[in-house]
Motif scaffolding. Structure first.
Motif, PDB file in Angstrom:
ATOM      1  N   GLN A  51       0.370  -1.034  -0.087  1.00  0.00           N
ATOM      2  CA  GLN A  51      -0.158   0.288   0.298  1.00  0.00           C
ATOM      3  C   GLN A  51       0.508   1.291   0.179  1.00  0.00           C
ATOM      4  O   GLN A  51       0.299   2.579  -0.301  1.00  0.00           O
ATOM      5  N   SER A  52       2.436   1.289   0.372  1.00  0.00           N
ATOM      6  CA  SER A  52       2.693   2.780   0.877  1.00  0.00           C
ATOM      7  C   SER A  52       4.318   1.850   0.964  1.00  0.00           C
ATOM      8  O   SER A  52       4.798   0.834   1.974  1.00  0.00           O
ATOM      9  N   ARG A  53       5.176   2.519   0.077  1.00  0.00           N
ATOM     10  CA  ARG A  53       6.504   2.352   0.967  1.00  0.00           C
ATOM     11  C   ARG A  53       7.474   3.451   0.799  1.00  0.00           C
ATOM     12  O   ARG A  53       6.803   4.393   0.554  1.00  0.00           O
ATOM     13  N   ILE A  54       7.668   3.170   2.520  1.00  0.00           N
ATOM     14  CA  ILE A  54       8.504   4.213   2.872  1.00  0.00           C
ATOM     15  C   ILE A  54      10.349   4.411   2.785  1.00  0.00           C
ATOM     16  O   ILE A  54      10.589   3.057   3.306  1.00  0.00           O
ATOM     17  N   ILE A  55      11.187   5.136   2.574  1.00  0.00           N
ATOM     18  CA  ILE A  55      12.378   5.031   2.606  1.00  0.00           C
ATOM     19  C   ILE A  55      13.553   5.828   3.097  1.00  0.00           C
ATOM     20  O   ILE A  55      13.012   6.699   3.328  1.00  0.00           O
ATOM     21  N   MET A  56      14.168   5.630   4.455  1.00  0.00           N
ATOM     22  CA  MET A  56      14.811   6.615   4.667  1.00  0.00           C
ATOM     23  C   MET A  56      16.226   5.851   5.234  1.00  0.00           C
ATOM     24  O   MET A  56      16.861   4.677   5.128  1.00  0.00           O
ATOM     25  N   SER A  57      16.779   6.960   5.382  1.00  0.00           N
ATOM     26  CA  SER A  57      18.305   6.696   6.549  1.00  0.00           C
ATOM     27  C   SER A  57      18.433   5.915   7.322  1.00  0.00           C
ATOM     28  O   SER A  57      17.406   6.150   8.343  1.00  0.00           O
ATOM     29  N   PRO A  58      19.871   5.457   7.174  1.00  0.00           N
ATOM     30  CA  PRO A  58      20.368   4.757   9.191  1.00  0.00           C
ATOM     31  C   PRO A  58      19.467   5.105  10.194  1.00  0.00           C
ATOM     32  O   PRO A  58      19.118   5.118  11.299  1.00  0.00           O
ATOM     33  N   GLU A  59      20.022   6.459   9.968  1.00  0.00           N
ATOM     34  CA  GLU A  59      19.332   7.446  10.993  1.00  0.00           C
ATOM     35  C   GLU A  59      18.508   7.355  11.590  1.00  0.00           C
ATOM     36  O   GLU A  59      17.454   7.846  12.753  1.00  0.00           O
ATOM     37  N   ASN A  60      17.624   7.958  10.248  1.00  0.00           N
ATOM     38  CA  ASN A  60      16.337   8.505  10.349  1.00  0.00           C
ATOM     39  C   ASN A  60      15.487   6.843  11.207  1.00  0.00           C
ATOM     40  O   ASN A  60      14.306   7.267  11.809  1.00  0.00           O
ATOM     41  N   ALA A  61      15.731   5.475  10.330  1.00  0.00           N
ATOM     42  CA  ALA A  61      14.633   4.594  10.588  1.00  0.00           C
ATOM     43  C   ALA A  61      15.866   4.344  12.214  1.00  0.00           C
ATOM     44  O   ALA A  61      14.559   3.779  13.337  1.00  0.00           O
ATOM     45  N   LYS A  62      16.893   4.898  12.942  1.00  0.00           N
ATOM     46  CA  LYS A  62      17.147   4.474  14.336  1.00  0.00           C
ATOM     47  C   LYS A  62      15.850   5.603  15.289  1.00  0.00           C
ATOM     48  O   LYS A  62      15.669   5.413  16.635  1.00  0.00           O
ATOM     49  N   ASN A  63      15.928   6.438  14.427  1.00  0.00           N
ATOM     50  CA  ASN A  63      15.194   7.908  15.490  1.00  0.00           C
ATOM     51  C   ASN A  63      13.766   7.624  15.246  1.00  0.00           C
ATOM     52  O   ASN A  63      12.626   8.087  16.975  1.00  0.00           O
ATOM     53  N   LEU A  64      13.772   7.042  13.979  1.00  0.00           N
ATOM     54  CA  LEU A  64      11.603   6.208  14.355  1.00  0.00           C
ATOM     55  C   LEU A  64      11.480   5.209  15.413  1.00  0.00           C
ATOM     56  O   LEU A  64      10.032   5.283  16.071  1.00  0.00           O
TER      57      LEU A  64
END
Length: 109
Positions: A51-64
């Motif tokens: 339904q949806s794909r989110i792509i993020m940096s490793p730093e933002n993934a850890k923040n999430l």
């Protein structure tokens, strides 16, 4: 140096505000980004569509990860413990008699 937090104006359109339901997420990663595919699965349906794909940096993934953990903690303080229907942290599977956790299916892209 200015230590004040910069205010960010965030726009939420009506189309995005209604949201998309997901009961499965497939998380993969490469050396520079994480991919989170949100999927809706229905009983007796042989396939499911992303339904949806989110792509993020490793730093933002850890923040999430940290922000989600903090919000779950606050939720449980207000509404009581969340009791998972699936084992937390384990992938489980039919061989072990467990239902696999639908949000831990990661690996390298």
């Amino acid at each position: 140096m200015d230590n004040k937090q910069q205010e960010i104006k965030i726009e939420l359109t009506p189309e995005v505000a209604k949201g998309i339901y997901s009961n499965l997420a497939v998380i993969t990663h490469g050396p520079n980004e994480f991919f989170v595919d949100f999927i809706t699965m229905a009983p007796n349906m042989p396939g499911a569509k992303v339904q949806s794909r989110i792509i993020m940096s490793p730093e933002n993934a850890k923040n999430l990860l940290g922000a989600l953990a903090e919000n779950v903690k606050k939720y449980e303080q207000t509404f009581g413990p969340i009791v998972p229907k699936r084992p937390v942290g384990g992938q489980g599977g039919p061989a072990g008699g467990e239902i696999p956790n639908p949000f831990i299916m990661g690996g390298k892209a």
